[in-house]
Design an enzyme around this catalytic site. Structure first.
Site, mmCIF file in Angstrom:
data_model
loop_
_atom_site.group_PDB
_atom_site.id
_atom_site.type_symbol
_atom_site.label_atom_id
_atom_site.label_comp_id
_atom_site.label_asym_id
_atom_site.label_seq_id
_atom_site.Cartn_x
_atom_site.Cartn_y
_atom_site.Cartn_z
ATOM 1 N N GLU A 141 25.693 -25.529 -60.914
ATOM 2 C CA GLU A 141 26.554 -24.840 -61.872
ATOM 3 C C GLU A 141 27.982 -25.363 -61.826
ATOM 4 O O GLU A 141 28.482 -25.705 -60.753
ATOM 5 C CB GLU A 141 26.597 -23.338 -61.560
ATOM 6 C CG GLU A 141 25.268 -22.656 -61.733
ATOM 7 C CD GLU A 141 25.359 -21.161 -61.422
ATOM 8 O OE1 GLU A 141 24.549 -20.411 -61.979
ATOM 9 O OE2 GLU A 141 26.243 -20.762 -60.634
ATOM 10 N N VAL A 151 28.787 -10.162 -58.286
ATOM 11 C CA VAL A 151 28.036 -11.401 -58.545
ATOM 12 C C VAL A 151 28.892 -12.646 -58.303
ATOM 13 O O VAL A 151 28.368 -13.742 -58.155
ATOM 14 C CB VAL A 151 27.454 -11.450 -59.987
ATOM 15 C CG1 VAL A 151 26.418 -10.343 -60.170
ATOM 16 C CG2 VAL A 151 28.537 -11.357 -61.038
ATOM 17 N N GLY A 167 22.462 -9.273 -54.800
ATOM 18 C CA GLY A 167 21.846 -9.410 -56.125
ATOM 19 C C GLY A 167 22.782 -10.169 -57.027
ATOM 20 O O GLY A 167 23.759 -9.625 -57.509
ATOM 21 N N ASP A 168 22.510 -11.460 -57.238
ATOM 22 C CA ASP A 168 23.500 -12.252 -57.961
ATOM 23 C C ASP A 168 22.890 -13.302 -58.872
ATOM 24 O O ASP A 168 23.546 -14.261 -59.250
ATOM 25 C CB ASP A 168 24.472 -12.900 -56.979
ATOM 26 C CG ASP A 168 23.761 -13.837 -56.020
ATOM 27 O OD1 ASP A 168 22.527 -13.941 -56.100
ATOM 28 O OD2 ASP A 168 24.440 -14.461 -55.203
ATOM 29 N N LYS A 201 16.947 -11.248 -59.130
ATOM 30 C CA LYS A 201 17.286 -10.978 -57.736
ATOM 31 C C LYS A 201 18.148 -9.726 -57.639
ATOM 32 O O LYS A 201 19.305 -9.726 -58.048
ATOM 33 C CB LYS A 201 18.026 -12.189 -57.149
ATOM 34 C CG LYS A 201 18.375 -12.049 -55.671
ATOM 35 C CD LYS A 201 19.019 -13.332 -55.160
ATOM 36 C CE LYS A 201 19.776 -13.062 -53.854
ATOM 37 N NZ LYS A 201 20.802 -14.057 -53.579
#
Lengths: 347, 347
Positions: free
Chosen positions: A64, A301, A234-235, A239
């Site tokens: 990314e 996140v 949780g990101d 997930k």
């Protein structure tokens, strides 16, 4: 060999220099100062160009680019996520970043960001905790004792004033590692044998597990009223860590709703479920914790502006120090139209 | 100071090393070899992940990230464009790039790309010329004698076999610079006093001017039948070089239609105007030049896959040489979960 001009040179912070800077400063001081930069940038949130991150997915992972900019500076982070890397002796996540001048487009800084991202994630969590955790919170449960664990513990100590962490991980070796690394931190460190045991008496619950799947680290009956939940793990799509019922009982605070709805715990909820943006809380434009019985939840996140703050912090911090090298990365011919002449003269 | 492991080190090609590599190889050999990589990648065009470039615009310029990937490698280029920079002694365009492994996300190469982009742009032009220029073309007109001019001349000599360039620029100093730099190239170099004079007897016309505006470097009556036009300078919205009537008389060849329709000469035409994709010509799936009287036009804007080819080329080429350094850019703790332990042990 020709001597590059100053304009051709970009400061570069290696992993080695980043670690030396952290050790010279002290991790807690580093986290506190970094949180100051993050808070400053959250408070001027509307000034930022919030481009979505650009992801290149493959079977084994994702690469990314996360850019953002204000009127003065542009920054981006390169970060990969490859869960299988551990098996082959590589890191799951590595990162580096670049800060540039908006006025002329020249890079001002290239830096490692694996260590720096760990710092900024923890600094952000504790900064948010300072707004949302119950007054006088002293005990934090840490469920998931991986690479981020100790940074979270130290950040909440430095920024929120906790004195005790209660650790749990499905792998006891991870907990042992965290106990060892926090031994001299001044925190009371209590290893626990279950998530239930870890959250006993905790006013802050941090979940930071790494499974790329819908997991239920916390179930509804585990969570009493009045706590602050700092949900780090949780990101990404698919997930999550918390049972949906906890979300429904909580007031949910997020960095950037369009990204969190895709990547955070709230991907389990309708797109219209109310959330509060943290920058508005920090600017006193939205309420944070209103009630000692309220459950507050930071659905973290990680957002590009936090990386921007981290880049800006390092750029300021290394000035006048020896914690960087110079990269000869930009061509700087005497006459900008005479690039080939520059190459010829280098022969 | 700790010794970073091999996995933490990324090869870095500085401007100085890039120039040394070019001089050790010879510019023409470098352009020819690079064109081979570009051709290889054009011929497997459908294999690439073609993400649009991510641009951050400001009053003074733009900063762009241009990523692309195949199944094996991921690459991106950082490039700025700031026309006013020249006034302050900075480059209008600077660039650097990164090549990574798709399998584990680790960077394999960081390199300067200001010099490298100049090479890849010229190599692409001449590669396209080798498919589209009239057979036996020996004379090229070069209108616009800025930084790209000599690279174009040398690429068309090395790849298409031209022996003469006819130069024109509105600034005679730019032409003088190009004449000087090409003096020992083996090309016959003819400075001209107008665009009309420059294109006399030329089978190839390269336009490469830098004004960010709708300009008319070539008007319709200047262009005879049978020529190949290599239009380099029109490469962003609002910047074109050719009169619309020339486009209507030409068969137009482009890199990637969705980008060229926004940035290229064809922004002057309807979105439905027929264009041919070059990768299809190179794969023999579309016709190139069919007729000696036909005007062919390469509406060049520069595409991420060409940068990817250039990164791949440099990554291969530096292996076993001294033309790179090692950057300690990736954290590599012995235990991936023990990042803070790595930092502590560095103290």
């Amino acid at each position: 060999m020709t001597q590059p001009s100053d304009k051709a040179l970009v400061p570069f912070v290696s992993v080695d220099n980043m670690m030396a800077l952290v050790n010279a400063t002290g991790i807690e001081a580093m986290l506190r100062d970094l949180a100051g930069y993050i808070e400053e940038d959250f408070k001027r949130w509307p000034e930022f160009d919030k481009t979505p991150r650009v992801a290149s997915h493959s079977a084994d992972g994702v690469i990314e680019l996360m850019p953002t900019a204000d009127a003065d500076k542009y920054g981006f982070k390169y970060v990969n996520g490859h869960p299988k890397n551990i098996r082959d002796g590589f890191q799951t996540v590595t990162a580096f970043g670049v800060l540039s001048s908006v006025a002329n487009g020249y890079p001002l800084l290239v830096t490692e960001m694996t260590v720096l991202t760990a710092l900024r994630t923890a600094a952000t969590s504790a900064l948010v905790g300072s707004y949302l955790a119950p007054k006088g919170a002293k005990v934090m449960a840490m469920i998931g004792n991986g690479a981020q664990c100790e940074f979270q513990a130290l950040a909440f100590k430095a920024i929120c004033g906790i004195d005790t962490v209660r650790l749990y991980d499905i792998d006891p070796a991870a907990t042992e590692k965290a106990v060892r690394n926090l031994a001299k931190s001044g925190l009371t460190v209590i290893p626990c044998r279950s998530g239930e045991e870890a959250i006993e008496g905790a006013q802050i619950i941090t979940t930071c597990t790494a499974d790329k799947q819908y997991a239920t680290i916390l179930t509804d009956n585990m969570v009493g009223s009045g706590v602050h939940i700092n949900a780090i793990g949780g990101d990404c799509p698919g997930k999550t860590e918390l049972h949906r019922d906890i979300l429904l009982r909580s007031d949910i605070f997020v960095e950037y709703p369009p990204q969190t709805r895709i990547e955070g715990e709230i991907q389990q909820l309708d797109d219209t479920h109310p959330v509060t943006e943290l920058w508005q809380v920090m600017r006193n434009e939205a309420a944070g914790r209103r009630d000692p019985r309220q459950i507050t939840l930071f659905d973290s996140v990680g957002f590009a502006i936090e990386d921007f703050s981290a880049l800006r912090f390092i750029h300021d911090r290394i000035r006048g120090t020896a914690f960087f090298d110079h990269l000869d990365m930009l061509a700087d011919p005497d006459d900008p139209r005479d690039l080939v002449g520059m190459v010829n003269r280098a022969a």
